[in-house]
Motif scaffolding. Structure first.
Motif, PDB file in Angstrom:
ATOM      1  N   ILE A  58       0.797  -1.269  -0.029  1.00 19.34           N
ATOM      2  CA  ILE A  58      -0.009  -0.241  -0.039  1.00 19.34           C
ATOM      3  C   ILE A  58       0.903   1.138   0.036  1.00 19.34           C
ATOM      4  O   ILE A  58       0.718   2.098  -0.633  1.00 19.34           O
ATOM      5  N   THR A  59       1.891   1.219   0.816  1.00 21.18           N
ATOM      6  CA  THR A  59       2.791   2.274   1.010  1.00 21.18           C
ATOM      7  C   THR A  59       3.473   2.640  -0.243  1.00 21.18           C
ATOM      8  O   THR A  59       3.697   3.924  -0.787  1.00 21.18           O
ATOM      9  N   SER A  60       3.817   1.820  -1.099  1.00 19.64           N
ATOM     10  CA  SER A  60       4.384   1.894  -2.481  1.00 19.64           C
ATOM     11  C   SER A  60       3.552   2.706  -3.482  1.00 19.64           C
ATOM     12  O   SER A  60       3.969   3.544  -4.154  1.00 19.64           O
ATOM     13  N   VAL A  61       2.286   2.344  -3.470  1.00 19.24           N
ATOM     14  CA  VAL A  61       1.486   2.998  -4.199  1.00 19.24           C
ATOM     15  C   VAL A  61       1.123   4.450  -3.675  1.00 19.24           C
ATOM     16  O   VAL A  61       1.002   5.246  -4.579  1.00 19.24           O
ATOM     17  N   GLN A  62       0.927   4.407  -2.465  1.00 19.48           N
ATOM     18  CA  GLN A  62       0.565   5.788  -1.732  1.00 19.48           C
ATOM     19  C   GLN A  62       1.746   6.741  -2.039  1.00 19.48           C
ATOM     20  O   GLN A  62       1.640   7.899  -2.457  1.00 19.48           O
ATOM     21  N   SER A  63       2.671   6.533  -2.367  1.00 16.80           N
ATOM     22  CA  SER A  63       4.114   7.270  -2.467  1.00 16.80           C
ATOM     23  C   SER A  63       4.363   7.445  -3.837  1.00 16.80           C
ATOM     24  O   SER A  63       5.357   8.445  -4.151  1.00 16.80           O
ATOM     25  N   GLY A  64       3.538   6.855  -4.843  1.00 16.90           N
ATOM     26  CA  GLY A  64       3.831   6.816  -6.108  1.00 16.90           C
ATOM     27  C   GLY A  64       4.939   6.068  -6.774  1.00 16.90           C
ATOM     28  O   GLY A  64       5.211   6.237  -8.030  1.00 16.90           O
ATOM     29  N   LYS A  65       5.327   5.292  -5.973  1.00 17.12           N
ATOM     30  CA  LYS A  65       6.392   4.249  -6.739  1.00 17.12           C
ATOM     31  C   LYS A  65       6.111   3.088  -7.502  1.00 17.12           C
ATOM     32  O   LYS A  65       6.738   2.561  -8.334  1.00 17.12           O
ATOM     33  N   GLU A  66       4.533   2.622  -7.179  1.00 14.09           N
ATOM     34  CA  GLU A  66       3.891   1.670  -7.913  1.00 14.09           C
ATOM     35  C   GLU A  66       2.511   2.219  -8.385  1.00 14.09           C
ATOM     36  O   GLU A  66       2.175   3.294  -7.856  1.00 14.09           O
ATOM     37  N   ASP A  67       2.033   1.680  -9.470  1.00 18.22           N
ATOM     38  CA  ASP A  67       0.691   2.201  -9.894  1.00 18.22           C
ATOM     39  C   ASP A  67      -0.312   1.647  -9.383  1.00 18.22           C
ATOM     40  O   ASP A  67      -1.409   2.520  -8.834  1.00 18.22           O
ATOM     41  N   ILE A  68      -0.369   0.444  -9.134  1.00 18.35           N
ATOM     42  CA  ILE A  68      -1.352  -0.121  -8.508  1.00 18.35           C
ATOM     43  C   ILE A  68      -1.135  -1.223  -7.720  1.00 18.35           C
ATOM     44  O   ILE A  68       0.150  -1.718  -7.408  1.00 18.35           O
ATOM     45  N   ALA A  69      -2.169  -1.532  -6.674  1.00 20.46           N
ATOM     46  CA  ALA A  69      -1.739  -2.618  -5.537  1.00 20.46           C
ATOM     47  C   ALA A  69      -2.793  -3.920  -5.795  1.00 20.46           C
ATOM     48  O   ALA A  69      -3.867  -3.456  -5.646  1.00 20.46           O
ATOM     49  N   MET A  70      -2.392  -4.792  -5.915  1.00 18.12           N
ATOM     50  CA  MET A  70      -3.079  -6.127  -6.076  1.00 18.12           C
ATOM     51  C   MET A  70      -2.511  -7.318  -5.415  1.00 18.12           C
ATOM     52  O   MET A  70      -1.422  -7.839  -5.921  1.00 18.12           O
ATOM     53  N   ALA A  71      -2.896  -7.721  -4.215  1.00 14.56           N
ATOM     54  CA  ALA A  71      -2.350  -8.524  -3.496  1.00 14.56           C
ATOM     55  C   ALA A  71      -3.287  -9.235  -2.452  1.00 14.56           C
ATOM     56  O   ALA A  71      -3.195  -9.581  -1.147  1.00 14.56           O
ATOM     57  N   GLY A  72      -4.545  -9.785  -3.058  1.00 12.18           N
ATOM     58  CA  GLY A  72      -5.515 -10.181  -2.304  1.00 12.18           C
ATOM     59  C   GLY A  72      -5.809  -9.097  -1.160  1.00 12.18           C
ATOM     60  O   GLY A  72      -6.171  -9.352   0.021  1.00 12.18           O
ATOM     61  N   LEU A  73      -5.917  -7.768  -1.836  1.00  7.83           N
ATOM     62  CA  LEU A  73      -6.317  -6.809  -1.046  1.00  7.83           C
ATOM     63  C   LEU A  73      -7.518  -6.242  -0.514  1.00  7.83           C
ATOM     64  O   LEU A  73      -8.390  -6.079  -1.394  1.00  7.83           O
TER      65      LEU A  73
END
Length: 227
Positions: A58-73
């Motif tokens: 989640i933090t990687s998406v929040q910070s803009g390092k990743e585009d999307i989070a998919m992890a059985g979220l």
């Protein structure tokens, strides 16, 4: 806006079968990976899967390092404070794994001074801490380590999503899943609050894939094969 031109970067924790896991060819596979690949195709992008600790997804998406989070979220109010979510594409069920000779028969029995193992940062851990107290929950970096702790007698039960639970029990003799579920949840894709246009585009593509049956075909492919 996307992190890299022509690419859709997906933050995940590839230790959550059948949603995301390492493939024999060195890449990644699973429900989330295949759904993300179809979304990327609809957007004219190439999917890039970036594996990391679950606590960083989640933090990687929040910070803009990743585009999307998919992890059985799982969608919950706390996470909504940090990222936006698409519509749900799958249901998750938190279940309880115990040794076959355990005196734990229902979720209520976890309150009888039992130690519970969970994966760090998951909703299972959050729910258990809320219901039974932080001192009764031991977090591990992934589900497999929680299962090893259960087998070693360090915890009395493990709370985790039903699909990985089935695979863990199949691979480890002497364990069982209780018949009663603990919590039912909705899975969705996380996107930065600073990127509403991307969230809208992904949600539109996702809903097209739900409507034409593609998402359900992927879910059935992995879940039916593992039952």
């Amino acid at each position: 806006a996307i992190v890299s031109n022509g690419e859709l970067h997906m933050a995940t924790n590839a230790a959550f079968p059948p949603y995301e896991m390492s493939a024999d060819d060195g890449g990644y596979e699973g429900i989330d990976v295949e759904v993300a690949e179809l979304i990327a195709q609809k957007l004219g992008l190439t999917l890039v899967v970036d594996d990391m600790e679950f606590g960083s997804v989640i933090t990687s998406v929040q910070s803009g390092k990743e585009d999307i989070a998919m992890a059985g979220l799982t969608v919950n109010e706390e996470r909504k404070k940090n990222i936006d979510f698409t519509d749900s594409y799958a249901k998750g069920v938190q279940v309880i794994i115990v040794p076959e000779d355990s005196d734990i028969q229902t979720a209520a029995d976890l309150g009888n001074n039992k130690m519970i193992g969970c994966q760090q940062g998951t909703t299972g851990s959050i729910y258990c801490q809320d219901d039974y107290g932080e001192d009764k929950v031991t977090d591990y970096t992934n589900g497999a380590k929680a299962i090893e702790a259960l087998k070693a007698g360090k915890v009395d039960a493990v709370v985790i999503d039903s699909e990985p639970a089935k695979q863990f029990v199949a691979k480890n003799e002497g364990l069982k899943i209780l018949d009663t579920s603990y919590v039912e949840e909705d899975y969705a894709i996380g996107v930065s609050k600073d990127n509403p246009a991307l969230c809208e585009a992904i949600n539109s593509a996702l809903n097209e894939l739900i409507a034409d049956g593609s998402v359900q075909q992927i879910i059935d492919k992995y879940i039916n094969a593992n039952e």
